[in-house]
Design a protein around this motif. Structure first.
Motif, PDB file in Angstrom:
ATOM      1  N   GLY A  96      31.950  64.521 -70.854  1.00 37.19           N
ATOM      2  CA  GLY A  96      32.051  64.807 -72.284  1.00 37.19           C
ATOM      3  C   GLY A  96      30.696  64.975 -72.917  1.00 37.19           C
ATOM      4  O   GLY A  96      29.674  65.044 -72.234  1.00 37.19           O
ATOM      5  N   GLY A  97      30.714  65.000 -74.244  1.00 31.64           N
ATOM      6  CA  GLY A  97      29.487  65.236 -75.001  1.00 31.64           C
ATOM      7  C   GLY A  97      29.728  66.427 -75.915  1.00 31.64           C
ATOM      8  O   GLY A  97      30.858  66.679 -76.334  1.00 31.64           O
ATOM      9  N   LEU A 156      35.029  62.561 -74.437  1.00 28.60           N
ATOM     10  CA  LEU A 156      34.779  62.336 -75.864  1.00 28.60           C
ATOM     11  C   LEU A 156      33.966  63.490 -76.436  1.00 28.60           C
ATOM     12  O   LEU A 156      33.430  64.306 -75.688  1.00 28.60           O
ATOM     13  CB  LEU A 156      34.046  61.004 -76.091  1.00 28.60           C
ATOM     14  N   ALA A 157      33.908  63.533 -77.761  1.00 26.93           N
ATOM     15  CA  ALA A 157      33.162  64.551 -78.523  1.00 26.93           C
ATOM     16  C   ALA A 157      33.756  65.947 -78.314  1.00 26.93           C
ATOM     17  O   ALA A 157      34.790  66.101 -77.659  1.00 26.93           O
ATOM     18  CB  ALA A 157      31.684  64.513 -78.200  1.00 26.93           C
ATOM     19  N   CYS A 158      33.073  66.960 -78.836  1.00 27.87           N
ATOM     20  CA  CYS A 158      33.702  68.293 -78.810  1.00 27.87           C
ATOM     21  C   CYS A 158      33.659  68.906 -77.420  1.00 27.87           C
ATOM     22  O   CYS A 158      34.374  69.881 -77.159  1.00 27.87           O
ATOM     23  CB  CYS A 158      33.054  69.200 -79.846  1.00 27.87           C
ATOM     24  N   GLY A 159      32.843  68.341 -76.500  1.00 27.82           N
ATOM     25  CA  GLY A 159      32.832  68.814 -75.116  1.00 27.82           C
ATOM     26  C   GLY A 159      34.200  68.672 -74.458  1.00 27.82           C
ATOM     27  O   GLY A 159      34.499  69.318 -73.455  1.00 27.82           O
ATOM     28  N   LYS A 160      35.059  67.808 -75.044  1.00 28.34           N
ATOM     29  CA  LYS A 160      36.384  67.571 -74.457  1.00 28.34           C
ATOM     30  C   LYS A 160      37.240  68.832 -74.441  1.00 28.34           C
ATOM     31  O   LYS A 160      38.163  68.962 -73.644  1.00 28.34           O
ATOM     32  CB  LYS A 160      37.116  66.467 -75.206  1.00 28.34           C
ATOM     33  N   TYR A 161      36.946  69.773 -75.372  1.00 27.53           N
ATOM     34  CA  TYR A 161      37.777  70.980 -75.451  1.00 27.53           C
ATOM     35  C   TYR A 161      37.677  71.839 -74.193  1.00 27.53           C
ATOM     36  O   TYR A 161      38.448  72.752 -74.000  1.00 27.53           O
ATOM     37  CB  TYR A 161      37.427  71.803 -76.691  1.00 27.53           C
ATOM     38  N   ARG A 162      36.703  71.534 -73.347  1.00 25.52           N
ATOM     39  CA  ARG A 162      36.604  72.234 -72.066  1.00 25.52           C
ATOM     40  C   ARG A 162      37.736  71.827 -71.130  1.00 25.52           C
ATOM     41  O   ARG A 162      37.989  72.499 -70.134  1.00 25.52           O
ATOM     42  CB  ARG A 162      35.264  71.909 -71.396  1.00 25.52           C
ATOM     43  N   LEU A 163      38.359  70.668 -71.410  1.00 32.68           N
ATOM     44  CA  LEU A 163      39.310  70.139 -70.419  1.00 32.68           C
ATOM     45  C   LEU A 163      40.519  69.421 -70.996  1.00 32.68           C
ATOM     46  O   LEU A 163      41.443  69.073 -70.264  1.00 32.68           O
ATOM     47  CB  LEU A 163      38.568  69.195 -69.452  1.00 32.68           C
ATOM     48  N   ASN A 164      40.553  69.197 -72.328  1.00 34.88           N
ATOM     49  CA  ASN A 164      41.584  68.275 -72.828  1.00 34.88           C
ATOM     50  C   ASN A 164      42.997  68.847 -72.831  1.00 34.88           C
ATOM     51  O   ASN A 164      43.951  68.117 -73.048  1.00 34.88           O
ATOM     52  CB  ASN A 164      41.215  67.719 -74.217  1.00 34.88           C
ATOM     53  N   ASP A 165      43.132  70.151 -72.602  1.00 36.67           N
ATOM     54  CA  ASP A 165      44.503  70.678 -72.545  1.00 36.67           C
ATOM     55  C   ASP A 165      44.964  70.870 -71.101  1.00 36.67           C
ATOM     56  O   ASP A 165      46.029  71.429 -70.860  1.00 36.67           O
ATOM     57  CB  ASP A 165      44.601  71.998 -73.321  1.00 36.67           C
ATOM     58  N   LEU A 166      44.151  70.406 -70.142  1.00 33.03           N
ATOM     59  CA  LEU A 166      44.579  70.487 -68.737  1.00 33.03           C
ATOM     60  C   LEU A 166      45.637  69.407 -68.483  1.00 33.03           C
ATOM     61  O   LEU A 166      45.522  68.304 -69.019  1.00 33.03           O
ATOM     62  CB  LEU A 166      43.395  70.221 -67.800  1.00 33.03           C
ATOM     63  N   ASP A 167      46.628  69.735 -67.666  1.00 27.83           N
ATOM     64  CA  ASP A 167      47.584  68.705 -67.278  1.00 27.83           C
ATOM     65  C   ASP A 167      47.169  68.185 -65.909  1.00 27.83           C
ATOM     66  O   ASP A 167      47.439  68.813 -64.890  1.00 27.83           O
ATOM     67  CB  ASP A 167      49.004  69.297 -67.236  1.00 27.83           C
ATOM     68  N   LEU A 202      28.564  59.267 -65.274  1.00 27.91           N
ATOM     69  CA  LEU A 202      28.557  59.975 -66.558  1.00 27.91           C
ATOM     70  C   LEU A 202      28.071  61.406 -66.349  1.00 27.91           C
ATOM     71  O   LEU A 202      26.961  61.621 -65.845  1.00 27.91           O
ATOM     72  CB  LEU A 202      27.625  59.251 -67.543  1.00 27.91           C
ATOM     73  N   VAL A 203      28.933  62.338 -66.715  1.00 30.33           N
ATOM     74  CA  VAL A 203      28.609  63.757 -66.545  1.00 30.33           C
ATOM     75  C   VAL A 203      28.595  64.358 -67.954  1.00 30.33           C
ATOM     76  O   VAL A 203      29.627  64.701 -68.514  1.00 30.33           O
ATOM     77  CB  VAL A 203      29.678  64.451 -65.664  1.00 30.33           C
ATOM     78  N   LEU A 204      27.412  64.422 -68.543  1.00 30.73           N
ATOM     79  CA  LEU A 204      27.329  64.683 -69.984  1.00 30.73           C
ATOM     80  C   LEU A 204      26.845  66.088 -70.328  1.00 30.73           C
ATOM     81  O   LEU A 204      26.009  66.661 -69.625  1.00 30.73           O
ATOM     82  CB  LEU A 204      26.393  63.665 -70.646  1.00 30.73           C
ATOM     83  N   SER A 205      27.383  66.584 -71.438  1.00 34.74           N
ATOM     84  CA  SER A 205      26.886  67.850 -71.974  1.00 34.74           C
ATOM     85  C   SER A 205      26.230  67.538 -73.311  1.00 34.74           C
ATOM     86  O   SER A 205      26.715  66.704 -74.064  1.00 34.74           O
ATOM     87  CB  SER A 205      28.046  68.823 -72.176  1.00 34.74           C
ATOM     88  N   TRP A 206      25.143  68.202 -73.592  1.00 36.19           N
ATOM     89  CA  TRP A 206      24.482  67.922 -74.867  1.00 36.19           C
ATOM     90  C   TRP A 206      24.313  69.207 -75.655  1.00 36.19           C
ATOM     91  O   TRP A 206      24.297  70.303 -75.103  1.00 36.19           O
ATOM     92  CB  TRP A 206      23.129  67.225 -74.630  1.00 36.19           C
ATOM     93  N   TYR A 207      24.203  69.051 -76.980  1.00 33.12           N
ATOM     94  CA  TYR A 207      23.918  70.204 -77.831  1.00 33.12           C
ATOM     95  C   TYR A 207      22.964  69.823 -78.965  1.00 33.12           C
ATOM     96  O   TYR A 207      21.877  70.356 -79.053  1.00 33.12           O
ATOM     97  CB  TYR A 207      25.215  70.800 -78.399  1.00 33.12           C
ATOM     98  N   GLU A 208      23.395  68.871 -79.808  1.00 31.25           N
ATOM     99  CA  GLU A 208      22.522  68.590 -80.959  1.00 31.25           C
ATOM    100  C   GLU A 208      22.008  67.144 -80.934  1.00 31.25           C
ATOM    101  O   GLU A 208      22.048  66.482 -79.911  1.00 31.25           O
ATOM    102  CB  GLU A 208      23.191  68.989 -82.285  1.00 31.25           C
TER     103      GLU A 208
END
Ligand code: FS2
Ligand code: SF4
Length: 522
Positions: free
Chosen positions: A376-377, A404-415, A459-465
C-alpha cells in the motif's frame, strides 16, 4: 521555481521552468517557498519566546503552522491569493510574538551541498506530511503539545547550520514524532466516529442526485452528511475518503451509499461530464478540466483559482444546490475498480484486525498463513505502479495482504478469497492508518516474542507525496527493516543518504514481482 518533493517530479530530479508536473505554476511554487520561509520565521519567534517563557502558549501560531505546511503539500493548493494571505497572517503573528525576526529563504536549502539538502528535505517534507495529520486531528479538537513543539524545532533546524549527523538524528525524530501524530489522529477519528468495522462498499452509483467527497477529512464528511440528510441526495466517497464507510458514526447515515471511481490520478477521466458535484477536503486535487470545472468545490486547506471554496462556516449549501441541479444519473450507473470488481471492502483498522489476532496467530502457527504483506501507500500515474497489482495477484494463497491509502486501488477490487474466514485483502484505511498496521505488527511481535523484523511480514510500499515521507520516517524510527519502496526512489534522497538507509535498514527499491517475491519467500 524549484520543487522536487513528490514522486512524479520532472525527470526524477526536479520541476523547474513554468510549471511542475502536478500543474503547480512557477509563481505558486515561489509563493509556497516564501510561505515556508515565513513559517521558519514564525518558528524562530516562537522558540525565542519559549526560551524566555517556557509556559507560553501559541494557539494562533500552532494553527498557522499546520495550515501553512499543509498548504505546501502536493496537489493541495494551486491558488496564489490564499497563499499570499497566509504569508501575511504568518508575518503578523510572528511580529506579535517576537519583533524583528527574519524569515528564511528556502532556496538556501535547494542550493546546499547534496547530502545536507537531502537530509533537510527529508525533515521539511516529513513535517509537511505530518502537518496534514495534525490538522485533521486539530479539526476534531485533538492536539498533542509534543507534536506541535516539534514543528517549530524542525523548521528552525533546517534553517540552521547542522552537521549530517545532527540532521540524521532529526530525520529520525521527525518519524518518531509522526508516530505520535498518527496515534493522535487515530484517537481523534475513532474517538469521534467509533472503531472502524469491516464494511463492503458498492462501486455502483445509484440513480438520482449525489455528491462525491474526496480527501481525508472525516470531520468535513460528517458535516456534509448532516447537511444532506433527508434531502434526497446520496453521498459517495472518492479516493482516500473510502475508509469513512467503516466508521459507525458515519456509516449510520443511510445516504452514505458507496464509493465513486478509483485513485486520485484517474480523476480527470472519471469526473469527465459527471452529473454531480465533487467536494475536495484535502489532496489530491488535479488541474480541473473544462468538462466538470463548474462542479468542483474545495474546502479547508484545498484551494484552486475560480472554484467555489466552502469557508470555515462549513455551509455546504452551494454543493447541495449543485447536486440537485445536476440531478445525478437517470438510472443506476455501475462502475468498477481497475480489475473489474464491483465492490470493495474497508474497515480493517487495528481494532478489527486485533479482535481476530488469536485466530491469525493460530493460522500462522499452523502454517496456514505463511506470510503477511503490507502492500500500500500512495498511488500515482507512473506506469511502473502496475507492479503493486501484479504483486497482489502473485502473492501465494497462503499469504495475507494488508493494504492502506490510495495505493489500495491497485488491488482492492481483486477477489483473492480468504484463509479460514480471514479475507486475504484487509484494507486498514487511509495513509495515516499506517498507525493501525504498525499496531498490528507490534502486537504480533509481542505474541511471538520477537521483533517486528523477525515476523513473517514484509512492507511493499508505494510513495507519492509528503505524507508517505513522514510515514516512511516513522517506520525507520521504529527500526523496521527490509522495506521495499517504489515505484522510484525520491529525487531528494542523495546517494550517500540512501546508502545510510540501506546499511541501517536494508531498505530496497522494488525490482520485478518475481524477483522480489522470491527474495521474500525464499
Ligand atoms: Fe493518496 Fe493523495 Fe493519503 Fe496521499 S490521495 S497520494 O494525498 O495522502 O495518499
Ligand atoms: Fe513537481 Fe511534485 Fe513539486 Fe508538483 S509537487 S512541482 S509535480 S515535485
Amino acid at each position: 521555481m524549484f520543487c522536487f518533493q513528490c514522486q512524479q517530479t520532472a525527470h526524477n530530479s526536479g520541476c523547474e521552468g513554468r510549471a511542475g508536473v502536478c500543474g503547480k505554476k512557477s509563481d505558486t511554487a515561489n509563493y509556497q517557498d516564501e510561505l515556508t520561509g515565513a513559517l521558519i520565521g514564525l518558528s524562530r519567534a516562537v522558540r525565542k519566546k519559549l526560551a524566555l517563557n517556557p509556559d507560553a502558549s501559541f494557539e494562533h501560531a500552532d494553527e498557522l503552522i499546520l495550515k501553512g505546511l499543509f498548504t505546501t503539500i502536493t496537489n493541495v493548493n494551486f491558488f496564489n491569493d490564499t497563499i499570499i494571505k497566509l504569508i501575511h497572517e504568518v508575518n503578523v503573528e510572528k511580529d506579535r510574538i517576537y519583533p524583528d525576526i527574519m524569515n528564511y529563504d528556502v532556496r538556501h536549502i535547494w542550493e546546499d551541498q547534496e547530502d545536507i539538502r537531502s537530509l533537510k528535505s527529508l525533515i521539511l517534507f516529513g513535517l509537511r506530511g505530518m502537518a496534514a495529520y495534525a490538522y485533521h486531528a486539530y479539526a476534531l479538537d485533538y492536539v498533542d503539545k509534543n507534536v506541535l513543539d516539534f514543528f517549530y524545532e524542525g523548521l528552525e533546524a533546517i534553517a540552521s547550520e547542522k552537521s549530517s549527523d545532527e540532521l540524521l538524528a532529526l530525520v529520525l525524530k521527525t518519524g518518531e514524532i509522526n508516530f505520535r501524530c498518527m496515534e493522535l489522529l487515530d484517537h481523534a477519528n475513532s474517538g469521534t466516529y467509533g472503531n472502524p468495522v469491516p464494511t463492503e462498499v458498492p462501486l455502483t452509483i445509484e440513480k438520482g442526485p449525489f455528491i462525491v467527497v474526496s480527501g481525508h477529512d472525516l470531520h468535513d464528511m460528517e458535516l456534509l452528511l448532516k447537511q444532506t440528510e433527508g434531502k434526497g441526495i446520496n453521498i459517495y466517497t472518492h479516493s482516500e475518503m473510502l475508509p469513512a464507510h467503516g466508521y459507525p458514526e458515519l456509516k449510520k447515515y443511510s445516504h452514505l451509499k458507496g464509493n465513486f471511481g478509483t485513485a486520485w490520478q484517474s480523476q480527470q477521466s472519471e469526473f469527465h461530464n459527471i452529473p454531480a458535484p465533487i467536494l475536495f477536503t484535502t489532496n489530491c486535487l488535479m488541474p480541473v478540466r473544462q468538462s466538470y470545472c463548474d462542479r468542483v468545490f474545495t474546502t479547508s486547506i484545498v484551494s484552486y483559482p475560480d472554484l467555489v471554496h466552502i469557508g470555515e462556516d462549513k455551509d455546504f449549501t452551494p454543493v447541495i444546490e449543485k447536486a440537485l441541479e445536476c440531478k445525478g444519473y437517470p438510472e443506476d450507473h455501475p462502475m468498477t475498480g481497475i480489475n473489474g470488481g464491483s465492490t470493495v471492502t474497508t474497515g480493517f483498522a487495528h481494532n478489527a484486525v486485533l479482535s481476530n489476532a488469536g485466530h491469525i496467530v493460530e493460522l500462522i502457527k499452523a502454517g496456514k498463513i505463511r506470510h503477511i504483506f503490507l502492500v500500500g501507500g500512495c498511488d500515482g500515474a507512473a506506469p511502473g505502479r502496475s507492479y503493486y497489482t501484479d504483486f497482489a495477484k502473485a502473492a501465494p494463497m497462503d499469504t495475507l495482504i494488508l493494504t492502506l491509502a490510495c495505493g489500495k486501488y491497485r488491488l482492492n477490487d481483486l477477489d483473492l478469497g480468504s484463509i479460514d474466514g480471514i479475507p486475504r485483502i484487509l484494507d486498514m484505511g487511509q495513509c495515516n492508518d499506517a498507525y493501525s498496521a504498525i499496531k498490528v505488527a507490534l502486537a504480533l511481535a509481542e505474541v511471538f516474542d520477537c521483533t517486528v523484523n523477525d515476523l513473517p511480514l514484509t512492507l511493499v510500499l508505494s510513495w507519492y507525496e509528503q505524507k508517505a515521507v513522514c510515514i516512511l520516517l516513522t517506520l525507520l524510527s521504529l527500526g523496521v527493516k527490509n522495506i521495499l519502496l517504489g515505484p522510484t526512489l525520491p529525487a531528494f534522497v542523495s546517494e550517500n543518504v540512501w546508502k545510510i538507509l540501506v546499511e541501517n535498514y536494508n531498505i530496497q527499491k522494488i525490482s520485478t514481482v518475481e524477483e522480489d517475491m522470491k527474495k521474500i519467500l525464499g
